[in-house]
Structures are given as structure tokens and as C-alpha cells.
Design a protein around this motif. Structure first.
Motif, PDB file in Angstrom:
ATOM      1  N   TYR A   8       0.821  -1.231   0.000  1.00 53.16           N
ATOM      2  CA  TYR A   8       0.000   0.000   0.000  1.00 53.16           C
ATOM      3  C   TYR A   8       0.841   1.261   0.000  1.00 53.16           C
ATOM      4  CZ  TYR A   8       0.735  -0.373   5.062  1.00 53.16           C
ATOM      5  OH  TYR A   8       1.293  -0.486   6.307  1.00 53.16           O
ATOM      6  N   LYS A   9       2.014   1.166  -0.607  1.00 51.05           N
ATOM      7  CA  LYS A   9       2.878   2.349  -0.764  1.00 51.05           C
ATOM      8  C   LYS A   9       3.629   2.178  -2.069  1.00 51.05           C
ATOM      9  CE  LYS A   9       7.149   4.159   1.291  1.00 51.05           C
ATOM     10  NZ  LYS A   9       7.001   5.497   1.795  1.00 51.05           N
ATOM     11  N   LYS A  10       3.961   3.293  -2.726  1.00 50.87           N
ATOM     12  CA  LYS A  10       4.721   3.193  -3.974  1.00 50.87           C
ATOM     13  C   LYS A  10       6.116   2.667  -3.638  1.00 50.87           C
ATOM     14  CE  LYS A  10       5.498   5.937  -8.135  1.00 50.87           C
ATOM     15  NZ  LYS A  10       6.824   5.554  -8.539  1.00 50.87           N
ATOM     16  N   SER A  74       9.285   1.426   7.869  1.00 47.49           N
ATOM     17  CA  SER A  74       9.838   2.525   8.659  1.00 47.49           C
ATOM     18  C   SER A  74      10.389   1.913   9.937  1.00 47.49           C
ATOM     19  CB  SER A  74       8.771   3.577   8.972  1.00 47.49           C
ATOM     20  OG  SER A  74       7.816   3.058   9.835  1.00 47.49           O
ATOM     21  N   VAL A  75      11.253   2.655  10.585  1.00 45.95           N
ATOM     22  CA  VAL A  75      11.786   2.115  11.848  1.00 45.95           C
ATOM     23  C   VAL A  75      10.792   2.359  12.971  1.00 45.95           C
ATOM     24  CG1 VAL A  75      13.194   4.163  12.421  1.00 45.95           C
ATOM     25  CG2 VAL A  75      13.807   1.944  13.353  1.00 45.95           C
ATOM     26  N   GLY A  76      10.151   3.544  12.950  1.00 44.44           N
ATOM     27  CA  GLY A  76       9.146   3.847  13.964  1.00 44.44           C
ATOM     28  C   GLY A  76       7.887   3.049  13.678  1.00 44.44           C
ATOM     29  N   TYR A  77       7.253   2.558  14.746  1.00 43.29           N
ATOM     30  CA  TYR A  77       6.027   1.791  14.501  1.00 43.29           C
ATOM     31  C   TYR A  77       4.897   2.243  15.428  1.00 43.29           C
ATOM     32  CZ  TYR A  77       8.372  -1.093  18.066  1.00 43.29           C
ATOM     33  OH  TYR A  77       9.050  -1.520  19.180  1.00 43.29           O
ATOM     34  N   SER A 236      12.164  12.918  15.820  1.00 47.67           N
ATOM     35  CA  SER A 236      11.475  11.685  16.245  1.00 47.67           C
ATOM     36  C   SER A 236      10.063  11.632  15.675  1.00 47.67           C
ATOM     37  CB  SER A 236      11.471  11.585  17.775  1.00 47.67           C
ATOM     38  OG  SER A 236      10.707  12.604  18.372  1.00 47.67           O
ATOM     39  N   ARG A 237       9.120  12.063  16.436  1.00 50.19           N
ATOM     40  CA  ARG A 237       7.730  12.208  15.987  1.00 50.19           C
ATOM     41  C   ARG A 237       7.198  13.500  16.601  1.00 50.19           C
ATOM     42  NH1 ARG A 237       8.936   8.887  12.822  1.00 50.19           N
ATOM     43  NH2 ARG A 237       7.998   6.859  12.408  1.00 50.19           N
ATOM     44  N   GLY A 238       6.272  14.148  15.906  1.00 49.88           N
ATOM     45  CA  GLY A 238       5.745  15.422  16.410  1.00 49.88           C
ATOM     46  C   GLY A 238       5.133  15.295  17.789  1.00 49.88           C
ATOM     47  N   PRO A 284       9.808  18.480   5.652  1.00 49.73           N
ATOM     48  CA  PRO A 284       8.576  17.689   5.584  1.00 49.73           C
ATOM     49  C   PRO A 284       8.801  16.204   5.891  1.00 49.73           C
ATOM     50  CG  PRO A 284       9.406  18.071   3.378  1.00 49.73           C
ATOM     51  CD  PRO A 284      10.383  18.732   4.308  1.00 49.73           C
ATOM     52  N   HIS A 285       9.256  15.878   7.085  1.00 49.11           N
ATOM     53  CA  HIS A 285       9.495  14.503   7.519  1.00 49.11           C
ATOM     54  C   HIS A 285      10.272  13.709   6.456  1.00 49.11           C
ATOM     55  CE1 HIS A 285       7.800  10.960  10.095  1.00 49.11           C
ATOM     56  NE2 HIS A 285       9.026  10.717   9.667  1.00 49.11           N
ATOM     57  N   ILE A 286      11.527  14.123   6.254  1.00 47.85           N
ATOM     58  CA  ILE A 286      12.331  13.481   5.206  1.00 47.85           C
ATOM     59  C   ILE A 286      13.612  12.842   5.748  1.00 47.85           C
ATOM     60  CG2 ILE A 286      11.510  14.712   3.153  1.00 47.85           C
ATOM     61  CD1 ILE A 286      14.709  15.831   4.720  1.00 47.85           C
ATOM     62  N   GLY A 287      13.619  12.552   7.052  1.00 48.57           N
ATOM     63  CA  GLY A 287      14.833  11.997   7.664  1.00 48.57           C
ATOM     64  C   GLY A 287      15.499  10.911   6.841  1.00 48.57           C
ATOM     65  N   SER A 288      14.716   9.947   6.391  1.00 49.43           N
ATOM     66  CA  SER A 288      15.298   8.796   5.686  1.00 49.43           C
ATOM     67  C   SER A 288      15.135   8.895   4.163  1.00 49.43           C
ATOM     68  CB  SER A 288      14.622   7.510   6.172  1.00 49.43           C
ATOM     69  OG  SER A 288      13.244   7.538   5.823  1.00 49.43           O
ATOM     70  N   ALA A 289      14.642  10.043   3.690  1.00 49.76           N
ATOM     71  CA  ALA A 289      14.210  10.107   2.289  1.00 49.76           C
ATOM     72  C   ALA A 289      15.341  10.378   1.292  1.00 49.76           C
ATOM     73  CB  ALA A 289      13.100  11.146   2.138  1.00 49.76           C
TER      74      ALA A 289
HETATM   75  C1  8YV Z   1       9.201   7.600   7.559  1.00 48.35           C
HETATM   76  C2  8YV Z   1      10.489   7.367   9.639  1.00 48.35           C
HETATM   77  O1  8YV Z   1       8.243   7.663   8.532  1.00 48.35           O
HETATM   78  O2  8YV Z   1      11.371   5.183   9.591  1.00 48.35           O
HETATM   79  C3  8YV Z   1      10.760   6.033  10.229  1.00 48.35           C
HETATM   80  O3  8YV Z   1      10.340   5.794  11.374  1.00 48.35           O
HETATM   81  O4  8YV Z   1      10.181   8.291  10.327  1.00 48.35           O
HETATM   82  C4  8YV Z   1      10.581   7.578   8.176  1.00 48.35           C
HETATM   83  O5  8YV Z   1      11.526   6.812   7.627  1.00 48.35           O
HETATM   84  C5  8YV Z   1       8.698   6.495   6.742  1.00 48.35           C
HETATM   85  O6  8YV Z   1       9.616   5.604   6.357  1.00 48.35           O
HETATM   86  C6  8YV Z   1       7.874   7.050   5.602  1.00 48.35           C
HETATM   87  O7  8YV Z   1       7.782   6.191   4.574  1.00 48.35           O
END
Ligand code: 8YV
Length: 327
Positions: A8-10, A74-77, A236-238, A284-289
Motif C-alpha cells: 500500500y505504498k509506492k 519505517s523504523v518507527g512503529y 522523532s515524531r511530532g 517535511p518529515h524526510i529523515g530517511s528520504a
Molecule cells: C518515515 C520514519 O516515517 O522510519 C521512520 O520511522 O520516520 C521515516 O523513515 C517512513 O519511512 C515514511 O515512509
């Protein structure tokens, strides 16, 4: 018969091809009002799902009675209701480690950009406002040799500490659920209570996962403890920050500036007060992008899904206790 999975993601075509070799795949590039009804329909027969950001709770799980593996890219769950998932003996996996360096690069870059006011200065140059030598009104503050406080010294926190210690001669202060002796030895990181870290650090990077214990971990009390010259960075997360308290701290000079990759609501609303402040640098939440890292994450997640569906234990299994149950 191949197991039925929903993507469910590209994702990259090579990852999709790998999944299709091993599974019967239904592919949704994105979940929106158009695709959601058929996604819910497909859930009925799916044994695996893979993607990111989807809120997986009891309501969704009720639609997916065959589900065996949830693979989170993603690493965060924090989007996964783990007690509910484990109760149903479903395996959940994430993507640790492969993103550590890319996220650390982003967060350290955000820290530098905020301290040296790069977005403001970029704007000055591009708007034709650079008509004379820049005066002290636009000077930044040094990063090197300053004290860096890291809250959450896991894989990403350690990769940030590595950059700061070896590249920028920064003393490392850290706060974590448990002591990280490796970081203490390798980066001479010193363990602090949260309060002490807030008082002592010049830069504070929040890298903790979002859990019930870390919701609004940083709020009014913590901002008040920080130096007036402190720069706060959230990677981390907002929801780990009380955003109202952050706005107040920035408006009232309790801290100097903030660099934010994450927001309580994403995408953040364009009229959010944080966006109107010059001393706030946003991403815009691009840490791993990066292309490379997002591919590694998708590959790892796809492998975990396939391994889990084969009844074997994926290395990235979050709820290990479930594996014993399904055996
Ligand atoms: C993105 C992140 O949420 O891995 C995580 O926890 O915050 C990010 O890498 C996620 O991978 C968006 O696709």
C-alpha cells in the motif's frame, strides 16, 4: 499457492518484482479516498501487508482475519497498535539500522541549517536582498565544540553522536531508557537525567521513538529548563513534543531556535504558528528520504514479509513473543 499480500505504498519496481515472485500481490501506490474501499475489500483475504504510515488498529485488523505478517517500511512503529496485533498472533516487522546514517545526516544538517540560519540566508540571496556585507543581525551561532544533548541514544542517536564527536568536537550528553555503554565508550557520551540534559546542552536533538511514555516528553517544564541560547531539533515524531509549549518557548525567548523534521499533524497546516517564525527551520518529515535508503528500507521490509510468510522468523520482528506462538 502463493500467499496473498497487499502493498500500500509506492515502491521500487525491483522490490515489487521480488514480492511478486514470492507472493500474489495487490498493489496500491497510495491509499486515498479512491483506493481505500478496494484496499479494505482486499484485506479480507490478505495474509501479509506492507507499506508505511497506515494506522493498524483493532478496527482495521477486524477487516483482515487472515493476516499473518505486517511489514512496516519505517523504523518507527507508533502507527501499529502492538498489543492488539500481538493478541491476534500477527507478526509485525520494521526497518531498523539501514536508515541510521541517512537520518543522522538529515538531523545534523537540520541542526547546522538552524544554527547558521541557512534557509533565511538562502532566501536573502535569492530574493535579491544581498546588497551589502551581511551584518551581525544575520549571524548564526557556532555548532562545533558546543554541547550536544541527544534524547534517545539508539541507532540513529548514535550515528548523530558519531558525526558530532568525530567531526565537530562536540561533548555528547545523552538521555535514554537505558545506559548505552557503547556510545559512552566510542563517543565519550555522558548519561544525564532529562532535566539535567535540558539545562546543560547547547543543542538538543530529540530522537526517541513515540510510545505512550514519550508523548509530550518535551513540554513547558523542559523548555523552561533549557538555556535561552539552546537550539532544539526534533527528528522523532511530532507528538513527543508539546507544540504549544514549543511555540510559547520560541516566542518568549526561552530558547533560541528550533529545527523540525516532524509535526504533531502531518502534513503540517500552512497556518501553524511554527511556520511563521524565522527562528524555526522546517522539513517535511524526510529523515530517511534518499533514493538509496528508501530502497534499502523497502527491500528489507519485503524480505521480512516473505520470510515471515514462510513461517520463519524475520530478523526485524518487533513482537518476538508472537513467533513462539505461531510455531
Ligand atoms: C518515515 C520514519 O516515517 O522510519 C521512520 O520511522 O520516520 C521515516 O523513515 C517512513 O519511512 C515514511 O515512509
Amino acid at each position: 499457492m502463493k500467499p496473498k499480500v497487499i502493498v500500500y505504498k509506492k515502491i521500487d519496481t525491483t522490490v515489487l518484482a521480488y514480492l511478486s515472485e514470492n507472493c500474489e500481490v495487490t498493489y496500491f501506490e497510495t491509499l486515498d479516498s479512491q483506493s481505500l474501499p478496494s484496499f479494505y475489500q482486499e484485506l479480507k483475504n490478505a495474509t501479509g501487508i506492507i507499506g508505511s504510515g497506515l494506522k493498524v488498529d483493532a478496527k482495521l485488523l477486524d477487516l483482515a482475519p487472515q493476516l499473518k505478517v505486517i511489514s512496516n517500511i519505517s523504523v518507527g512503529y507508533d502507527n501499529l497498535d502492538m498489543p492488539e496485533i500481538s493478541k491476534r498472533n500477527i507478526m509485525a516487522t520494521n526497518t531498523p539500522e539501514v536508515l541510521n546514517d541517512s537520518v543522522a545526516d538529515t538531523i545534523f544538517g537540520l541542526l547546522l541549517a538552524t544554527a547558521r540560519r541557512m534557509p533565511e540566508l538562502n532566501q536573502l540571496v535569492k530574493s535579491g536582498g544581498w546588497t551589502a556585507q551581511v551584518g551581525e543581525g544575520l549571524y548564526g551561532v557556532d555548532v562545533h565544540h558546543k554541547k550536544l544533548g541527544i534524547i534517545g541514544m539508539g541507532g540513529i542517536g548514535s550515528a548523530i553522536a558519531k558525526r558530532a564527536h568525530f567531526g565537530f568536537d562536540m561533548p555528547i550528553l545523552y538521555h535514554n531508557r537505558s545506559r548505552n555503554t557503547e556510545a559512552e565508550q566510542t563517543f565519550q557520551a555522558t548519561y544525564y537525567s532529562l532535566e539535567e540534559l535540558c539545562q546543560q546542552a547547547d543543542f538538543i536533538c530529540l530522537m526517541t521513538p513515540l510510545t505512550p511514555n514519550t508523548v509530550k516528553l518535551i513540554g513547558e517544564k523542559e523548555f523552561k529548563l533549557m538555556k535561552k541560547t539552546a537550539i532544539f531539533v526534533n527528528g522523532s515524531r511530532g507528538a513527543t513534543v508539546d507544540e504549544d509549549a514549543l511555540v510559547h518557548a520560541l516566542q518568549n525567548g526561552e530558547i533560541l531556535a528550533a529545527g523540525l523534521d516532524v509535526f504533531a499533524q502531518e502534513p503540517v497546516s500552512p497556518d501553524h504558528p511554527l511556520l511563521g517564525m524565522d527562528n524555526v527551520v522546517t522539513l517535511p518529515h524526510i529523515g530517511s528520504a534518499t533514493h538509496e535508503t528508501r530502497l534499502k528500507m523497502a527491500n528489507l521490509a519485503a524480505e521480512s514479509l516473505v520470510i515471515g510468510l514462510q513461517g520463519k522468523m524475520p530478523q526485524t520482528l518487533i513482537n518476538q513473543e508472537v513467533f513462539a506462538e505461531v510455531q
